[in-house]
Motif scaffolding. Sequence first.
Motif, PDB file in Angstrom:
ATOM      1  N   UNK A  49     -13.019  -8.172   5.092  1.00 42.95           N
ATOM      2  CA  UNK A  49     -12.883  -7.479   6.381  1.00 42.95           C
ATOM      3  C   UNK A  49     -11.639  -6.596   6.399  1.00 42.95           C
ATOM      4  N   UNK A  50     -10.501  -7.170   6.009  1.00 41.66           N
ATOM      5  CA  UNK A  50      -9.272  -6.386   6.040  1.00 41.66           C
ATOM      6  C   UNK A  50      -9.312  -5.253   5.008  1.00 41.66           C
ATOM      7  N   UNK A  51      -9.987  -5.514   3.885  1.00 37.95           N
ATOM      8  CA  UNK A  51     -10.178  -4.433   2.929  1.00 37.95           C
ATOM      9  C   UNK A  51     -11.026  -3.313   3.502  1.00 37.95           C
ATOM     10  N   UNK A  52     -12.098  -3.723   4.237  1.00 34.97           N
ATOM     11  CA  UNK A  52     -12.943  -2.714   4.888  1.00 34.97           C
ATOM     12  C   UNK A  52     -12.153  -1.951   5.947  1.00 34.97           C
ATOM     13  N   UNK A  53     -11.305  -2.673   6.703  1.00 33.03           N
ATOM     14  CA  UNK A  53     -10.468  -2.001   7.706  1.00 33.03           C
ATOM     15  C   UNK A  53      -9.501  -1.029   7.029  1.00 33.03           C
ATOM     16  N   UNK A  54      -8.913  -1.488   5.907  1.00 32.82           N
ATOM     17  CA  UNK A  54      -7.993  -0.601   5.187  1.00 32.82           C
ATOM     18  C   UNK A  54      -8.722   0.641   4.670  1.00 32.82           C
ATOM     19  N   UNK A  55      -9.926   0.435   4.103  1.00 29.97           N
ATOM     20  CA  UNK A  55     -10.709   1.588   3.631  1.00 29.97           C
ATOM     21  C   UNK A  55     -11.079   2.507   4.788  1.00 29.97           C
ATOM     22  N   UNK A  56     -11.486   1.895   5.897  1.00 27.93           N
ATOM     23  CA  UNK A  56     -11.832   2.699   7.076  1.00 27.93           C
ATOM     24  C   UNK A  56     -10.618   3.468   7.575  1.00 27.93           C
ATOM     25  N   UNK A  57      -9.462   2.800   7.568  1.00 27.74           N
ATOM     26  CA  UNK A  57      -8.240   3.465   8.011  1.00 27.74           C
ATOM     27  C   UNK A  57      -7.883   4.604   7.070  1.00 27.74           C
ATOM     28  N   UNK A  58      -8.037   4.335   5.763  1.00 28.40           N
ATOM     29  CA  UNK A  58      -7.725   5.380   4.786  1.00 28.40           C
ATOM     30  C   UNK A  58      -8.684   6.562   4.938  1.00 28.40           C
ATOM     31  N   UNK A  59      -9.987   6.272   5.072  1.00 27.45           N
ATOM     32  CA  UNK A  59     -10.954   7.342   5.244  1.00 27.45           C
ATOM     33  C   UNK A  59     -10.708   8.102   6.553  1.00 27.45           C
ATOM     34  N   UNK A  60     -10.295   7.365   7.582  1.00 26.84           N
ATOM     35  CA  UNK A  60     -10.000   8.027   8.865  1.00 26.84           C
ATOM     36  C   UNK A  60      -8.783   8.934   8.724  1.00 26.84           C
ATOM     37  N   UNK A  61      -7.753   8.429   8.024  1.00 24.88           N
ATOM     38  CA  UNK A  61      -6.568   9.260   7.788  1.00 24.88           C
ATOM     39  C   UNK A  61      -6.946  10.497   6.977  1.00 24.88           C
ATOM     40  N   UNK A  62      -7.814  10.288   5.976  1.00 27.98           N
ATOM     41  CA  UNK A  62      -8.228  11.415   5.140  1.00 27.98           C
ATOM     42  C   UNK A  62      -9.006  12.427   5.970  1.00 27.98           C
ATOM     43  N   UNK A  63      -9.934  11.917   6.824  1.00 24.02           N
ATOM     44  CA  UNK A  63     -10.698  12.825   7.679  1.00 24.02           C
ATOM     45  C   UNK A  63      -9.775  13.553   8.653  1.00 24.02           C
ATOM     46  N   UNK A  64      -8.798  12.812   9.217  1.00 29.82           N
ATOM     47  CA  UNK A  64      -7.847  13.441  10.144  1.00 29.82           C
ATOM     48  C   UNK A  64      -7.000  14.484   9.422  1.00 29.82           C
ATOM     49  N   UNK A  65      -6.607  14.152   8.167  1.00 28.65           N
ATOM     50  CA  UNK A  65      -5.793  15.107   7.409  1.00 28.65           C
ATOM     51  C   UNK A  65      -6.597  16.359   7.071  1.00 28.65           C
ATOM     52  N   UNK A  66      -7.861  16.153   6.660  1.00 30.77           N
ATOM     53  CA  UNK A  66      -8.696  17.321   6.362  1.00 30.77           C
ATOM     54  C   UNK A  66      -8.903  18.167   7.614  1.00 30.77           C
ATOM     55  N   UNK A  67      -9.113  17.512   8.742  1.00 32.36           N
ATOM     56  CA  UNK A  67      -9.272  18.249   9.989  1.00 32.36           C
ATOM     57  C   UNK A  67      -7.977  18.975  10.354  1.00 32.36           C
TER      58      UNK A  67
END
Length: 577
Positions: A289-307
């Motif tokens: 779960x925490x790994x999934x949250x970390x991946x989700x957070x990383x992907x969200x940061x990446x999406x936010x950075x790309x945006x």
Amino acid sequence: MVRYHLFTKMVLLIVIMLIPVVLLYSYSNKMTTNVVVSELNRSSSNQLAFFQSQVNTSIEELSSWPITLIHDPDIEGFEQQDLESEYLNLDLINHVKRIQNKLSIQESSSNWRSSLSLYSASMKRMITENDARTYDKKELENANLPGWQVQKVTTGNEERYLFSWYTSSPYSARDVVENARSIIKLEFDSTNIQDMLDKFKSNGRRDPFYYIPGTGTIYNRTADIDRSTELLKQLDFTEIKDVDYRTIELGEEVYSVHTVISPATGWYLIDYIPLTDVLAPIKNSNRLFYGAVACLLFMSFLAAYLLYVQVQIPVRDLMHGFQRLKIGDYSVRLKPKGRNEFSFLSERFNSMVIQIQELFEHVYLEQIQVREARLKQLQSQINPHFFYNCFSYITSMAKLGKTDAVVAMSHNLSRYYRYTTRQEKDLVPLKEEIAFVISYLKIQKMRMSRLDYVMEIPEEMMELLVPPLVLQPLIENAVIHGIERSADASFIRVSGFEDEGRLCLEVEDDGLGMNEEAMRLLQNQLTRPMDEHSGCGLWNVNQRVQLRYGERSYLTFGKSPMGGLKATIYIDNIKKG
């Protein structure tokens, strides 16, 4: 007030959204873990209590045998027999056989390996299943003690415990050994308990064992003795209840230790479960779960950075570009990145700025051309004062009969006005501009005999193309404001040289000159729009060279080593005719 850009806002929003999820999951996971541990402890305690009850039942069943046998008619009849000789008669032998048979039947009624012994005080015999012999009273030294008696026996490297139970007849006898007529002894060893522990362990238990403080430990045959010993060191049996459990840490391992006391023997049945292994699936689920949250957070940061990179930065650059455009900076350009909508906007913005800049330059150039046309118109008209002075000089010379002076003045004056009225060329060779300046200086010299001048221009510069009337305003300024205003001034020097790839033309005089403040004001007037206080000729020269040749071309002023004013024109990207 602190302002956050889009990337920071998106990251904060994502973090704020994930915090309740993580907190709720952590709380739910904690509750689930507590429920699992609680149910595990309850189940373990119940299983341990059930096993203990089975052992107690077997022990209580064994302890009931002597009570049953002590009232058996044959045993009671045997108590009433008196031994008249050392040897038994036939009737007594048959009597003993019947007793042995009953002892054997009783021993066979249980799965436990046990032995029954009858001690007859009157017959001085101890009767077992297979023997009938005399006995020593020392064998009955524990017969007076109530309850189960435990004795540790060591055979080679093996340790075991003998459990003994005594029943006497009559019960009221205080000294059992001396006063009892019959004593029945029940005995079994700890291997029976080991058998049950092995069977109990095979059902999924960890390492069940029995322990009583001060006596010893009964382990199952495959027990981890070292670990069990470490656990026993951390248990305080003075605080342990009849049914209890404790959480004990050994190194990095956490164990749930369960204890149940046997009311029959006083021994503690102990078993332990490694919570680390039990909770391993939950911990693995937590890690996932925490790994999934970390991946989700990383992907969200990446999406936010790309945006942020694809949207926020282009919008910000576009805003900065408009701000610079608002303050009149038409040199601003945006660098298109990628091939998307914002790169298209950047290209359109650059195209718009270029068009605006060209439009402003075109309008400004037209204004300069209008002013230049006005200057040419003014120059093409006869300056009344200059015209009056020239013709006054011609009249005076004619009266004096100096025809050479009249001819010279007429000749220079005609050349002067012919050059100023010629407008068909935008550029002329420098030698033509110099010839025009010399004609002007000759006219002024005829009026002021003290005027002298020198031309220090290299021959290789004479073919360079310059705007017409670019040098004459500087000469005129030196004559009117430098020489005429000082009776001691008389000299003008015109020089040309090259500086960093630019043509430099200098006009110096030995007149009154200007102080630093006056020169600063004059220099500032050249950069402002022309008004009625500005000198038309000098302002026009500066604007013409800057518009035609760029920012590295301009007119500047300084002090001349001769004491007067020095005016310098810099012209970049000069061409030859």
